[in-house]
Design a protein around this motif. Structure first.
Motif, PDB file in Angstrom:
ATOM      1  N   ARG A   1       0.835  -1.207   0.000  1.00 50.80           N
ATOM      2  CA  ARG A   1       0.000   0.000   0.000  1.00 50.80           C
ATOM      3  C   ARG A   1       0.866   1.252   0.000  1.00 50.80           C
ATOM      4  N   LEU A   2       1.996   1.203   0.714  1.00 45.54           N
ATOM      5  CA  LEU A   2       2.913   2.340   0.722  1.00 45.54           C
ATOM      6  C   LEU A   2       3.517   2.551  -0.664  1.00 45.54           C
ATOM      7  N   ALA A   3       3.760   1.460  -1.383  1.00 44.81           N
ATOM      8  CA  ALA A   3       4.349   1.561  -2.720  1.00 44.81           C
ATOM      9  C   ALA A   3       3.346   2.081  -3.746  1.00 44.81           C
ATOM     10  N   THR A   4       2.104   1.593  -3.678  1.00 44.95           N
ATOM     11  CA  THR A   4       1.114   1.977  -4.687  1.00 44.95           C
ATOM     12  C   THR A   4       0.402   3.280  -4.354  1.00 44.95           C
ATOM     13  N   GLY A   5       0.383   3.635  -3.071  1.00 41.91           N
ATOM     14  CA  GLY A   5      -0.401   4.795  -2.679  1.00 41.91           C
ATOM     15  C   GLY A   5      -1.881   4.459  -2.669  1.00 41.91           C
TER      16      GLY A   5
ATOM     17  N   SER B   1       2.379   2.537  -9.933  1.00 39.19           N
ATOM     18  CA  SER B   1       1.289   1.747 -10.482  1.00 39.19           C
ATOM     19  C   SER B   1       1.371   0.312  -9.965  1.00 39.19           C
ATOM     20  N   PRO B   2       0.221  -0.318  -9.643  1.00 41.90           N
ATOM     21  CA  PRO B   2       0.254  -1.736  -9.258  1.00 41.90           C
ATOM     22  C   PRO B   2       0.883  -2.623 -10.322  1.00 41.90           C
ATOM     23  N   TRP B   3       0.750  -2.246 -11.596  1.00 45.77           N
ATOM     24  CA  TRP B   3       1.432  -2.988 -12.663  1.00 45.77           C
ATOM     25  C   TRP B   3       2.944  -2.911 -12.482  1.00 45.77           C
ATOM     26  N   PHE B   4       3.456  -1.694 -12.239  1.00 43.71           N
ATOM     27  CA  PHE B   4       4.897  -1.529 -12.092  1.00 43.71           C
ATOM     28  C   PHE B   4       5.403  -2.228 -10.830  1.00 43.71           C
ATOM     29  N   VAL B   5       4.621  -2.165  -9.736  1.00 46.41           N
ATOM     30  CA  VAL B   5       5.026  -2.846  -8.503  1.00 46.41           C
ATOM     31  C   VAL B   5       5.117  -4.354  -8.736  1.00 46.41           C
ATOM     32  N   THR B   6       4.164  -4.901  -9.474  1.00 45.39           N
ATOM     33  CA  THR B   6       4.169  -6.340  -9.765  1.00 45.39           C
ATOM     34  C   THR B   6       5.396  -6.731 -10.579  1.00 45.39           C
ATOM     35  N   TRP B   7       5.627  -5.994 -11.695  1.00 49.70           N
ATOM     36  CA  TRP B   7       6.783  -6.330 -12.541  1.00 49.70           C
ATOM     37  C   TRP B   7       8.095  -6.010 -11.834  1.00 49.70           C
ATOM     38  N   GLY B   8       8.145  -4.872 -11.160  1.00 44.13           N
ATOM     39  CA  GLY B   8       9.392  -4.430 -10.544  1.00 44.13           C
ATOM     40  C   GLY B   8       9.857  -5.337  -9.429  1.00 44.13           C
ATOM     41  N   ARG B   9       8.942  -5.747  -8.580  1.00 44.87           N
ATOM     42  CA  ARG B   9       9.363  -6.589  -7.453  1.00 44.87           C
ATOM     43  C   ARG B   9       9.822  -7.955  -7.928  1.00 44.87           C
ATOM     44  N   ALA B  10       9.138  -8.527  -8.948  1.00 43.96           N
ATOM     45  CA  ALA B  10       9.539  -9.831  -9.467  1.00 43.96           C
ATOM     46  C   ALA B  10      10.849  -9.741 -10.241  1.00 43.96           C
ATOM     47  N   ALA B  11      11.055  -8.626 -10.961  1.00 40.31           N
ATOM     48  CA  ALA B  11      12.305  -8.453 -11.701  1.00 40.31           C
ATOM     49  C   ALA B  11      13.485  -8.326 -10.751  1.00 40.31           C
TER      50      ALA B  11
ATOM     51  N   LEU C   1      10.077   8.922  -1.980  1.00 35.41           N
ATOM     52  CA  LEU C   1      11.149   7.994  -1.624  1.00 35.41           C
ATOM     53  C   LEU C   1      10.609   6.795  -0.848  1.00 35.41           C
ATOM     54  N   SER C   2       9.617   7.017   0.014  1.00 34.89           N
ATOM     55  CA  SER C   2       9.052   5.923   0.808  1.00 34.89           C
ATOM     56  C   SER C   2       8.439   4.847  -0.083  1.00 34.89           C
ATOM     57  N   SER C   3       7.862   5.248  -1.215  1.00 35.75           N
ATOM     58  CA  SER C   3       7.278   4.266  -2.130  1.00 35.75           C
ATOM     59  C   SER C   3       8.348   3.438  -2.816  1.00 35.75           C
ATOM     60  N   TRP C   4       9.464   4.070  -3.188  1.00 32.07           N
ATOM     61  CA  TRP C   4      10.576   3.326  -3.774  1.00 32.07           C
ATOM     62  C   TRP C   4      11.163   2.332  -2.765  1.00 32.07           C
ATOM     63  N   LEU C   5      11.303   2.775  -1.511  1.00 32.26           N
ATOM     64  CA  LEU C   5      11.830   1.887  -0.478  1.00 32.26           C
ATOM     65  C   LEU C   5      10.881   0.716  -0.234  1.00 32.26           C
ATOM     66  N   ALA C   6       9.573   0.991  -0.267  1.00 31.62           N
ATOM     67  CA  ALA C   6       8.600  -0.085  -0.091  1.00 31.62           C
ATOM     68  C   ALA C   6       8.673  -1.081  -1.237  1.00 31.62           C
ATOM     69  N   LEU C   7       8.884  -0.585  -2.459  1.00 33.90           N
ATOM     70  CA  LEU C   7       9.059  -1.486  -3.603  1.00 33.90           C
ATOM     71  C   LEU C   7      10.293  -2.364  -3.406  1.00 33.90           C
TER      72      LEU C   7
END
Length: 316
Positions: free
Chosen positions: A39-43, A51-61, A229-235
């Motif tokens: 939730r911190l990453a997506t807002g 974006s939830p799309w970017f969080v999904t791809w980014g965390r798996a990558a 920055l908090s969203s990037w750290l959460a990702l």
């Protein structure tokens, strides 16, 4: 075996069990923080971040790149052809389906709310195992599974009415239920190949196999607007720990401490998520949410005790 050797063996077993419990708790703690960190990453819908799309791809990558290093250092052999379908199902469920549906849902509901819905995951995993692996479960398990599902539905209806959305399941709740189904199928598929590949290698190969999808996905969904920055750290957290390192502690804990004993640590997960959301997201502790979380966890505890078929009677 003499008395001294037996004593040393017993002491070693106790140390392994204690270490297994601690590692299991670390794994559960890591996974529990996934909800508030996502939730911190997506807002939120009013203040979106990644974006939830970017969080999904980014965390798996990110987890996939770490997995390449791990598999190379450990000189892990390539999966065999019979491993590919279960690994692909685990990829779809755990690397894509669960985080994507969770990310979209957490833009609409609090992490505490999501913790109540996702508390059904252990029961859903047992049900998926009974279905996909043809394991028969006692009638009591299905009754408790139905009771837990009914409690989640009642909570969702009451919460929707409180928020003025009418007496019905919200769109976010349907997404959360879909996330639970996706994760449970992914867990069972991964469990099928764990005995031959090893637990750590299963999640690593899943992340590596996903790279042809996740790397381009992260590139094309890279955010164009400024991100906190908090969203990037959460990702970074959900990529390194939730998607990868947490499984190492969890699987190793199950192996050392015993799956039956250590797996009970999962009952703490929704409460850790609810409490962690207070300092991380500024959410408040809600008595109704805590009450329903306790009730759902109780059904999970009783249901898991009845997940295995009854032992056959011994002949007289």
């Amino acid at each position: 075996m003499n008395m001294t050797t037996a004593t040393l063996t017993l002491d070693e077993d106790r140390r392994n069990q204690t270490l297994g419990l601690w590692l299991g708790f670390i794994g559960v703690f890591v996974f529990a923080l996934t909800l508030p960190m996502t939730r911190l990453a997506t807002g939120t819908a009013d203040a979106p971040q990644l974006s939830p799309w970017f969080v999904t791809w980014g965390r798996a990558a990110l987890a996939g790149c770490l997995s390449i290093a791990y598999l190379t250092i450990t000189r892990s052999p390539l999966p065999k052809p019979e491993h590919r379908v279960p690994l692909a199902l685990s990829l779809l469920g755990n690397a894509i389906g669960y985080p994507l549906l969770l990310g979209w849902a957490l833009r609409e509901v609090t992490a505490s709310h999501a913790a109540v819905i996702t508390a059904l995951l252990p029961l859903a995993t047992a049900a998926a195992a009974a279905w996909l692996m043809h394991q028969r479960a006692r009638l009591g398990f299905w009754l408790f599974a139905a009771l837990g599902s009914a409690l989640v539905a009642i909570y969702s209806l009451l919460r929707a009415q409180q928020l003025g959305h009418g007496f019905g399941l919200s769109h976010a709740d349907l997404l959360l239920l879909g996330a639970v189904v996706a994760a449970s199928v992914g867990y069972v598929a991964g469990a099928k190949v764990t005995p031959s590949l090893g637990a750590e290698r299963v999640i690593s190969w899943v992340c590596v196999m996903a790279l042809p999808i996740t790397l381009p996905g992260a590139w094309f969904t890279w955010p164009e607007q400024p991100i906190a920055l908090s969203s990037w750290l959460a990702l970074g957290y959900v990529g390194v720990f939730s998607m990868w390192a947490g499984f190492f502690a969890w699987f190793r804990g199950l192996a050392l401490g015993g799956a039956l004993r250590v797996s009970q640590m999962q009952l703490l997960q929704p409460f850790i998520s609810i409490v962690a959301a207070v300092p991380l997201l500024g959410e408040s502790l809600d008595l109704m949410t805590l009450g329903f979380a306790m009730a759902v966890v109780a059904t999970v505890f009783m249901g898991r005790k009845m997940a295995a078929p009854a032992p056959p009677r011994r002949p007289a």
